[in-house]
Design a protein around this motif. Structure first.
Motif, PDB file in Angstrom:
ATOM      1  N   VAL A 170      26.025  54.851   7.564  1.00  0.00           N
ATOM      2  CA  VAL A 170      26.069  55.790   6.160  1.00  0.00           C
ATOM      3  C   VAL A 170      27.615  55.941   5.968  1.00  0.00           C
ATOM      4  N   GLU A 171      28.509  56.305   6.837  1.00  0.00           N
ATOM      5  CA  GLU A 171      29.802  56.812   6.754  1.00  0.00           C
ATOM      6  C   GLU A 171      30.881  55.627   6.851  1.00  0.00           C
ATOM      7  N   ASN A 172      30.275  54.211   6.974  1.00  0.00           N
ATOM      8  CA  ASN A 172      31.098  53.052   6.967  1.00  0.00           C
ATOM      9  C   ASN A 172      31.413  52.776   5.820  1.00  0.00           C
ATOM     10  N   GLU A 173      32.669  52.522   5.359  1.00  0.00           N
ATOM     11  CA  GLU A 173      33.127  51.996   4.089  1.00  0.00           C
ATOM     12  C   GLU A 173      32.706  50.580   3.607  1.00  0.00           C
ATOM     13  N   ALA A 174      32.431  49.922   4.599  1.00  0.00           N
ATOM     14  CA  ALA A 174      31.880  48.446   4.608  1.00  0.00           C
ATOM     15  C   ALA A 174      30.536  48.513   4.180  1.00  0.00           C
ATOM     16  N   HIS A 175      29.543  49.458   4.555  1.00  0.00           N
ATOM     17  CA  HIS A 175      28.175  49.472   4.344  1.00  0.00           C
ATOM     18  C   HIS A 175      27.993  50.270   3.287  1.00  0.00           C
ATOM     19  N   SER A 176      28.493  51.263   2.803  1.00  0.00           N
ATOM     20  CA  SER A 176      28.317  52.373   1.703  1.00  0.00           C
ATOM     21  C   SER A 176      29.313  52.922   1.290  1.00  0.00           C
ATOM     22  N   ASP A 177      29.318  53.345  -0.232  1.00  0.00           N
ATOM     23  CA  ASP A 177      30.274  54.310  -0.779  1.00  0.00           C
ATOM     24  C   ASP A 177      30.148  55.596  -0.604  1.00  0.00           C
ATOM     25  N   PHE A 178      29.323  56.244   0.240  1.00  0.00           N
ATOM     26  CA  PHE A 178      28.977  57.492   0.667  1.00  0.00           C
ATOM     27  C   PHE A 178      30.130  58.285   0.789  1.00  0.00           C
ATOM     28  N   VAL A 179      30.986  57.856   1.697  1.00  0.00           N
ATOM     29  CA  VAL A 179      32.426  58.501   1.976  1.00  0.00           C
ATOM     30  C   VAL A 179      33.020  58.959   0.877  1.00  0.00           C
ATOM     31  N   HIS A 180      33.256  58.069   0.050  1.00  0.00           N
ATOM     32  CA  HIS A 180      34.006  58.230  -1.414  1.00  0.00           C
ATOM     33  C   HIS A 180      33.521  59.103  -2.243  1.00  0.00           C
ATOM     34  N   LEU A 181      32.117  59.071  -2.448  1.00  0.00           N
ATOM     35  CA  LEU A 181      31.305  60.192  -2.955  1.00  0.00           C
ATOM     36  C   LEU A 181      31.403  61.563  -2.738  1.00  0.00           C
ATOM     37  N   ARG A 182      31.330  61.666  -1.266  1.00  0.00           N
ATOM     38  CA  ARG A 182      31.463  62.938  -0.519  1.00  0.00           C
ATOM     39  C   ARG A 182      33.093  63.415  -1.085  1.00  0.00           C
ATOM     40  N   GLU A 183      33.909  62.523  -0.799  1.00  0.00           N
ATOM     41  CA  GLU A 183      35.342  62.934  -1.243  1.00  0.00           C
ATOM     42  C   GLU A 183      35.258  63.422  -2.573  1.00  0.00           C
ATOM     43  N   LEU A 184      34.834  62.692  -3.420  1.00  0.00           N
ATOM     44  CA  LEU A 184      34.810  63.326  -4.796  1.00  0.00           C
ATOM     45  C   LEU A 184      34.430  64.573  -5.176  1.00  0.00           C
ATOM     46  N   ILE A 185      32.947  64.954  -4.590  1.00  0.00           N
ATOM     47  CA  ILE A 185      32.149  66.128  -4.926  1.00  0.00           C
ATOM     48  C   ILE A 185      32.903  67.094  -4.042  1.00  0.00           C
ATOM     49  N   ILE A 186      32.954  67.030  -3.107  1.00  0.00           N
ATOM     50  CA  ILE A 186      33.484  68.232  -2.085  1.00  0.00           C
ATOM     51  C   ILE A 186      34.726  68.439  -1.756  1.00  0.00           C
ATOM     52  N   ARG A 187      35.614  67.509  -1.288  1.00  0.00           N
ATOM     53  CA  ARG A 187      36.871  67.507  -1.043  1.00  0.00           C
ATOM     54  C   ARG A 187      37.900  67.618  -1.916  1.00  0.00           C
ATOM     55  N   THR A 188      37.699  66.947  -3.080  1.00  0.00           N
ATOM     56  CA  THR A 188      38.802  66.877  -4.014  1.00  0.00           C
ATOM     57  C   THR A 188      38.441  67.626  -5.326  1.00  0.00           C
ATOM     58  N   ASN A 189      37.353  67.453  -5.837  1.00  0.00           N
ATOM     59  CA  ASN A 189      36.763  67.849  -7.014  1.00  0.00           C
ATOM     60  C   ASN A 189      35.710  68.793  -7.439  1.00  0.00           C
ATOM     61  N   LEU A 190      35.512  69.473  -6.139  1.00  0.00           N
ATOM     62  CA  LEU A 190      34.527  70.604  -6.380  1.00  0.00           C
ATOM     63  C   LEU A 190      34.733  71.537  -7.395  1.00  0.00           C
ATOM     64  N   GLN A 191      36.123  71.941  -7.134  1.00  0.00           N
ATOM     65  CA  GLN A 191      36.511  73.419  -8.227  1.00  0.00           C
ATOM     66  C   GLN A 191      36.730  72.593  -9.518  1.00  0.00           C
ATOM     67  N   ASP A 192      37.314  71.630  -9.825  1.00  0.00           N
ATOM     68  CA  ASP A 192      37.439  70.800 -11.095  1.00  0.00           C
ATOM     69  C   ASP A 192      35.861  70.508 -11.708  1.00  0.00           C
ATOM     70  N   LEU A 193      34.942  70.331 -10.852  1.00  0.00           N
ATOM     71  CA  LEU A 193      33.678  70.162 -11.407  1.00  0.00           C
ATOM     72  C   LEU A 193      32.960  71.571 -12.032  1.00  0.00           C
ATOM     73  N   ILE A 194      33.453  72.601 -11.444  1.00  0.00           N
ATOM     74  CA  ILE A 194      33.101  74.168 -11.915  1.00  0.00           C
ATOM     75  C   ILE A 194      33.874  74.593 -13.000  1.00  0.00           C
ATOM     76  N   GLU A 195      35.084  73.887 -13.032  1.00  0.00           N
ATOM     77  CA  GLU A 195      36.156  74.418 -14.221  1.00  0.00           C
ATOM     78  C   GLU A 195      35.662  73.495 -15.357  1.00  0.00           C
ATOM     79  N   THR A 196      35.517  72.196 -15.318  1.00  0.00           N
ATOM     80  CA  THR A 196      35.031  71.527 -16.393  1.00  0.00           C
ATOM     81  C   THR A 196      33.856  71.791 -16.922  1.00  0.00           C
ATOM     82  N   THR A 197      32.796  72.294 -16.210  1.00  0.00           N
ATOM     83  CA  THR A 197      31.475  72.814 -16.571  1.00  0.00           C
ATOM     84  C   THR A 197      31.960  73.866 -17.501  1.00  0.00           C
ATOM     85  N   HIS A 198      32.839  75.085 -17.322  1.00  0.00           N
ATOM     86  CA  HIS A 198      33.239  75.999 -18.093  1.00  0.00           C
ATOM     87  C   HIS A 198      33.957  75.695 -19.226  1.00  0.00           C
ATOM     88  N   ILE A 199      34.978  74.906 -19.424  1.00  0.00           N
ATOM     89  CA  ILE A 199      35.743  74.747 -20.089  1.00  0.00           C
ATOM     90  C   ILE A 199      35.345  73.892 -21.291  1.00  0.00           C
TER      91      ILE A 199
END
Length: 402
Positions: free
Chosen positions: A274-303
């Motif tokens: 699951v977390e092998n970049e050669a097999h799946s994009d899962f690590v990139h999706l988790r990076e986007l949702i949780i580690r880099t853009n979780l707060q931005d998702l909340i602010e974008t929803t409001h703004i």
């Protein structure tokens, strides 16, 4: 009020105007005061209250949405339920479930909103309305809470901050009509993140071609997905956007790979990690949702999304257009001010760069002139030495003849 107005316009108490403050003066501190600890205090205070994040999943049955959520948050959020009788499914259900996650003293109240029954009926025209109604209902509840007499800081945020839409891994022809219509209706209401479910059924070449076809459909049908259409911090997203739409594989099981336990699926021909970049994009999706853009998702929803809903509701309530025009004028002024400031900073940066380049070139020219002068001086000295050598030879030859 008339007296206050008169005094202001007489100059005794000048009105700085809305959103303006008197000009500040810089004061030098004689010794350390502790102001530098304010960011630390804010972080410490923010950790006391739990953060809230609401995520919805939508897509046809059998694409592994439940397993995906368990894998995304590294927790058994939901158990896999037995397959339902699709012929008995009449409407799309909305099932929100809230969980409390803790990590290093930070608490996250996570609400996962499942939509069972989506895409399971033969007549799919009514599939969209329950989801749209749920999103609008949460916006309406937040709007009513803002208008209430209660303290606004206690407003419970049930708005949908992200919608993970699962696309079937057909591998051909891009999006289906159901996907196109759903994404067109929802992309202006919520942050939509497209995901290709069960991507292990596609080869690498098929997945690449399928992604290109989906991206072409996004552009053709004006489907605005997150983060491409909304996120402000573009520098960190260039690498992540290369993998969109994310082709993911999820699993609740751990398999042994090289003596190490990893999330994956075992097949006769091998193991998909699951977390092998050669097999799946899962690590990139988790990076986007949780580690880099979780707060931005909340602010974008409001703004963006909530602001659009709020303005539409205000217009339907008969609020004077002049008030809305003032709000829009203020926002446009702020945007113009930001753009002007950015342009000014860019202009100054370009001037400094040009000045630096000019000084470097000037220094290089000066060094080149000095080098040429030294070379000329060396040549002159060599000529003088050669002249002296020849003169010495002539004198020496004259002595020998004498």
């Amino acid at each position: 009020m008339p007296l206050e107005y008169a005094l202001q316009h007489m100059g005794r108490f000048p009105d700085p105007g809305p959103w303006k403050l008197p000009r500040s003066q810089t004061v030098r501190l004689s010794e350390a005061l502790g102001i530098s600890d304010l960011p630390v205090q804010r972080v410490r205070r923010s950790k006391r209250r739990p953060y809230v994040f609401n995520i919805m999943t939508a897509g046809e049955s059998g694409l592994g949405k439940t397993t995906f959520m368990n894998t995304l948050f590294n927790a058994p959020l939901k158990e896999n339920k037995p397959q339902r009788n699709l012929s008995a499914t009449q409407t799309v259900g909305i099932n929100p479930t809230t969980y409390e996650l803790n990590e290093d003293g930070v608490t996250l109240h996570l609400t996962v909103i499942d939509t069972p029954g989506f895409g399971d009926q033969l007549n799919r025209e009514t599939n969209f309305q329950p989801i749209i109604d749920y999103i609008d209902t949460q916006y309406e509840a937040y709007l009513q809470a803002e208008r209430s007499q209660e303290m606004r800081r206690n407003i419970k945020d049930n708005r949908v901050h992200a919608l993970i839409y699962f696309i079937p891994p057909t591998g051909i022809n891009g999006l289906k009509e159901l996907d196109i219509e759903f994404l067109q209706r929802l992309c202006t209401k919520v942050n939509v993140i497209p995901v290709i479910g069960k991507a292990d059924t596609l080869t690498l070449e098929e997945a690449t071609a399928f992604k290109k076809a989906i991206l072409r459909d996004f552009e053709r049908y004006d489907i605005r997905i997150y983060p491409t259409a909304h996120a402000e911090d573009r520098e960190q997203l260039v690498e992540l956007e290369r993998h969109m739409p994310f082709a993911v594989v999820a699993s609740d099981d751990f398999v042994d790979v090289g003596g190490k336990k990893v999330r994956g699926r075992t097949y006769r021909w091998g193991v998909v990690e699951v977390e092998n970049e050669a097999h799946s994009d899962f690590v990139h999706l988790r990076e986007l949702i949780i580690r880099t853009n979780l707060q931005d998702l909340i602010e974008t929803t409001h703004i963006i999304h909530y602001a659009q809903f709020r303005s539409s509701r205000i217009r339907t309530k008969g609020r004077p257009e002049s008030f809305l025009a003032c709000d829009e004028f203020y926002e446009s002024r702020i945007d113009n001010a930001k753009k002007t400031l950015q342009d000014e900073m860019q202009r100054k940066e370009d001037e400094m760069r040009q000045m630096f380049v000019a000084k470097v070139r000037e220094k290089e020219a000066s060094l080149r002139e000095r080098e040429e002068a030294l070379a000329l001086r060396r040549q002159q000295m060599m000529e003088e030495l050669e002249k002296l050598r020849r003169q010495n030879e002539v004198e020496e030859q004259g002595y020998q003849e004498a």
